[in-house]
Design an enzyme around this catalytic site. Structure first.
Site, PDB file in Angstrom:
ATOM      1  N   GLU A 108       0.828  -1.211   0.000  1.00 21.01           N
ATOM      2  CA  GLU A 108       0.000   0.000   0.000  1.00 21.01           C
ATOM      3  C   GLU A 108       0.860   1.258   0.000  1.00 21.01           C
ATOM      4  O   GLU A 108       0.485   2.269  -0.607  1.00 21.01           O
ATOM      5  CB  GLU A 108      -0.962  -0.013   1.194  1.00 21.01           C
ATOM      6  CG  GLU A 108      -1.876  -1.226   1.275  1.00 21.01           C
ATOM      7  CD  GLU A 108      -2.678  -1.480  -0.002  1.00 21.01           C
ATOM      8  OE1 GLU A 108      -2.928  -0.517  -0.761  1.00 21.01           O
ATOM      9  OE2 GLU A 108      -3.048  -2.640  -0.261  1.00 21.01           O
ATOM     10  N   GLU A 145      -1.154  -1.824  -9.897  1.00 18.19           N
ATOM     11  CA  GLU A 145      -1.012  -3.047  -9.104  1.00 18.19           C
ATOM     12  C   GLU A 145       0.260  -3.830  -9.419  1.00 18.19           C
ATOM     13  O   GLU A 145       0.850  -4.439  -8.530  1.00 18.19           O
ATOM     14  CB  GLU A 145      -2.251  -3.930  -9.294  1.00 18.19           C
ATOM     15  CG  GLU A 145      -3.545  -3.305  -8.810  1.00 18.19           C
ATOM     16  CD  GLU A 145      -3.527  -2.908  -7.338  1.00 18.19           C
ATOM     17  OE1 GLU A 145      -2.593  -3.302  -6.612  1.00 18.19           O
ATOM     18  OE2 GLU A 145      -4.450  -2.190  -6.921  1.00 18.19           O
TER      19      GLU A 145
END
Length: 819
Positions: free
Chosen positions: A480, A502
């Protein structure tokens, strides 16, 4: 999982006509009511017409073609004009308690006659219908189209910014002495283009303008996906009011936020990362190109804490005994999808004081870190940028806070709190300046559908990362944190290119985590090879159970980044409920970046990556932006026939496993940690084959201590065994204390329990389905596929307990499995 594709159900339209007009700033003024599960208030939009912002962004590809002379393809809705005398008059009948709203006004619980809400239509989504031109068509009025869903819009009005004292200085034309539409629009034009060093003054003017009186209601209508606003006689975006106020309220069933209870049983509401993003929270422009700033005032009962993706660490202002107000703002323009809010009875955990300035100045730059201090002006639109701030570029650990339900504070103290500083420091050592000035970390309710979600200045983490030691917590935290650079500071211009977010975060999490643990180079390489082995297995599984067209990282090919003349577009499969459980973009993107880093060498690759971050932060990119700059910045001898076209063909525009990856996996030797696991698997197979009654002198098998990722690999290998006896399973559980391991290990353990019908451990499966909802969806499928009555009963029992609180997409997928 057999995924069925249905474009009418699965495609997500982006309706906003961003080629004609852009929202530059939002001012939200909202009340949160937990009794009615409604957020209500106003939003003021400050707009800039297309001709102006196209001139300012000449480097950006021309998005708007010549306007069509034909009428808009969808039927013009009959506009409704809603007279609202006072939508927020105080109600003395409202009772206030711990969980009640504190508000300036009465809450309208029923839709008034004539108010056109967003109603769900059974008809399918047609890309031609949703990509229509809404520009000037001769005598027709200009139509402002905003993305909007599941909202009750009560009233829309023009804001009289000319009534705000002091703003007349923004009118440069002496002939504009009479207050007119042109006069008001010029004030807004000058306000939205104030230089970055006047950001405080700009925010103050925005706030004052947002409280200015209205100067005429505007016609509006809504359909399933949009709010359409027009002013009679305003035929172009230039003529349309540049400051408008919308009075609205959310609906309890709105999909942008989740109303639920936290782990301590207290009510809360938060943005869950829905496929529709924030359009059921406020009317907005969803396309990523609509980069805007915002400020928000949110009122809630005094017992609640309001967290948002603002750059300031807000403190509550008590309005009266039972009500507090929270104010947040951002000065960095970003897509509306990055707006995040969480309101709940969160407890802040205090940690040891870390002096990031001391850490930054105690030692000189190493040669590699000297690359962080790139000289030159930023390429993005103007805003107060940390990359131009000398002290910010050397700040290893940004200020951070941790919030959680009170019952999880102990678990956070044990693991999460002490991992944040080294992970932030590791990220800085790899990529340089943190793009955002601070970080809040919130442990969200159990129904959160993933392990984590990053937004500007705030991160949501699942409770699943708090159990079983540091490993899962650390790797997810690093993932994150990586999104601050890739996904937020640098965003994808086309949402179909998810790998740009991602894939990068997955690749960088390993690098950050190895640095945070201060591993020796050999140890770091071994652990990264082990994780590559696990991801390779996962990618193979993913390819077997997902449709081919959802395996492509650049599905639009040459049309990537293209929109209609108005700026509207359709995101393929954007609403497919199974899509959130797919990891193709994570895994294929990760393996592409790993392939490039190996080809170039880590030193060359990460030196380039720092340069790329400095060049493109604050901007939206496409795949070719990254690949072209990469190939331009590496020596010819390291390019080795690499080209953008080859990478497109092999990695981004084809389904299945990329051929270069297949060749690499076939040729590559197994890493030492994986070989150690194979040796342990052999031991367990031997144990499983032994007769129940053993000779007394037979030597007890000695098992090696394994890392969490090794345990995952061990259990995956054992899942390939046709049968494992209850005795072997019990020994496995006892040897590795499987019930106390992290969620990744426990997930594989639950799969073994289900496969071999190990009834003694069914409680572990029940616990997992209830407490680890972010990872439990596939487990429901395995329980049902077994066709074992007891297992199916277990699945249905767990679903009945959790379905009301479960994430909507997760519940939909599970319900289809069970019934």
């Amino acid at each position: 999982m057999d995924i069925q594709l249905d474009p009418a159900r699965d495609d997500l339209p982006l309706m906003a006509n961003t080629s004609h007009i852009l929202v530059k700033h939002y001012v939200l003024d909202l009340d949160v009511d937990f009794e009615s599960q409604v957020i209500e208030g106003t939003i003021v939009l400050f707009l800039e017409d297309g001709n102006r912002f196209k001139k300012q962004n000449s480097s950006i590809e021309e998005a708007c073609q010549s306007e069509s002379n034909k009428a808009c393809k969808f039927g013009m809705p009959e506009p409704c004009h809603i007279p609202v005398t006072n939508a927020r008059t105080f109600s003395s009948e409202m009772e206030y308690n711990d969980f009640a709203i504190c508000s300036k006004g009465e809450k309208d619980t029923s839709d008034k006659d004539g108010n056109h809400d967003n109603q769900e239509h059974a008809s399918g989504i047609s890309s031609s219908k949703y990509c229509c031109d809404t520009g000037n068509h001769g005598s027709e009025d200009f139509l402002l189209v905003l993305d909007c869903c599941d909202l009750s819009v009560l009233k829309v009005e023009e804001v009289d910014v000319a009534a705000v004292p002091g703003l007349e200085k923004f009118t440069r034309s002496p002939e504009l002495t009479v207050v007119s539409e042109e006069f008001r629009n010029q004030i807004v034009r000058e306000l939205v283009t104030l230089p970055a060093n006047r950001w405080r003054e700009q925010l103050d003017y925005y706030a004052r303008c947002s409280q200015a009186p209205g100067c005429g209601e505007l016609l509006f209508d809504t359909d399933t996906w949009s709010l359409q606003i027009r002013k009679t006689g305003a035929q172009t975006a230039t003529d349309f009011p540049h400051a408008i106020r919308i009075w609205y309220k959310t609906k309890p069933e709105g999909r942008s936020v989740t109303w639920t209870s936290d782990q301590s049983g207290r009510p809360c509401v938060y943005t869950v990362g829905s496929p529709i993003n924030n359009r059921a929270l406020f009317p907005c422009q969803e396309p990523p190109v609509a980069m805007s700033t915002w400020q928000a005032t949110v009122r809630a009962a005094a017992s609640f804490v309001v967290l948002m993706s603002g750059e300031n660490s807000a403190k509550p202002t008590q309005l009266w005994e039972e009500c507090s107000s929270w104010y947040y703002y951002v000065t960095m323009p970003m897509p509306a999808s990055t707006f995040t809010i969480a309101v709940g009875c969160w407890t802040e955990m205090k940690m040891e004081t870390w002096s990031s300035n001391d850490l930054a100045t105690e030692r000189p730059f190493s040669p590699s870190e000297a690359n962080f201090r790139h000289v030159g002006v930023c390429s993005h639109m103007e805003y107060p940028c940390r990359f131009q701030n000398a002290s910010a570029t050397t700040q290893e650990i940004i200020p951070h806070r941790v919030f959680a339900p009170v019952c999880l504070t102990g678990a956070c103290q044990e693991t999460l709190l002490r991992l944040i500083p080294p992970c932030l420091s590791a990220a800085h050592s790899v990529l340089g300046a943190h793009p955002f000035s601070r970080l809040d970390v919130l442990i969200v309710p159990a129904n959160f559908p993933s392990l984590g979600m990053a937004s500007p200045h705030i991160m949501f983490l699942s409770q699943s990362i708090l159990t079983g030691g540091n490993h899962l917590c650390g790797t997810r935290l690093c993932h994150e944190i990586a999104h601050a650079w890739f996904g937020l500071a640098i965003g994808a211009r086309d949402w179909t290119e998810e790998w740009l977010s991602e894939g990068f975060a997955t690749h960088l999490e390993d690098v950050f985590w190895a640095t945070a643990q201060q591993l020796a180079p050999y140890e770091a390489r071994e652990q990264q090879e082990l994780r590559a082995c696990l991801r390779w297995r996962r990618l193979q599984d993913e390819m077997q159970c997902s449709p081919e067209e959802m395996q492509v990282l650049r599905p639009s090919k040459d049309k990537t980044g293209h929109t209609s003349d108005s700026g509207a577009s359709v995101i393929k499969h954007g609403l497919n409920p199974e899509k959130i459980f797919m990891q193709v973009h994570y895994l294929k993107g990760y393996f592409l970046l790993r392939f490039l880093a190996k080809r170039l060498g880590d030193e060359t690759y990460f030196s380039f990556l720092r340069k790329f971050v400095h060049t493109f932060h604050g901007q939206l990119i496409l795949s070719q932006d990254f690949l072209q700059m990469l190939l331009e910045n590496i020596p010819e001898e390291k390019r080795l026939e690499l080209s953008v076209e080859n990478i497109y063909q092999d990695w981004l525009e084809s389904s299945g496993i990329p051929k270069p990856l297949q060749r690499e996996r076939r040729a590559g030797a197994e890493c030492g940690l994986a070989r150690q696991v194979r040796a342990e698997v052999t031991k367990w197979i031997g144990v499983n084959r032994r007769p129940r009654k053993r000779k007394r002198r037979e030597k007890e098998e000695v098992f090696e201590k394994l890392l969490p990722d090794q345990l995952v690999l061990l259990l995956e290998h054992l899942l390939e065994q046709k049968t494992l006896s209850p005795r072997t399973l019990q020994s496995l559980q006892r040897t590795y204390h499987l019930q106390d391991q992290d969620a990744e290990v426990r997930h594989r353990w639950c799969e073994l329990i289900v496969k071999h019908k190990f009834t003694k451990a069914y409680k572990s499966v029940e616990r997992f389905l209830q407490e680890d909802q972010a990872m439990g969806v596939y487990l429901y499928g395995e329980l049902m596929v077994s066709e074992d009555a007891r297992q199916q009963q277990l699945a249905r029992r767990c679903f009945e307990r959790t379905k009301e609180q479960m994430d909507r997409s997760s519940a939909q997928v599970v319900a289809e499995m069970l019934f």
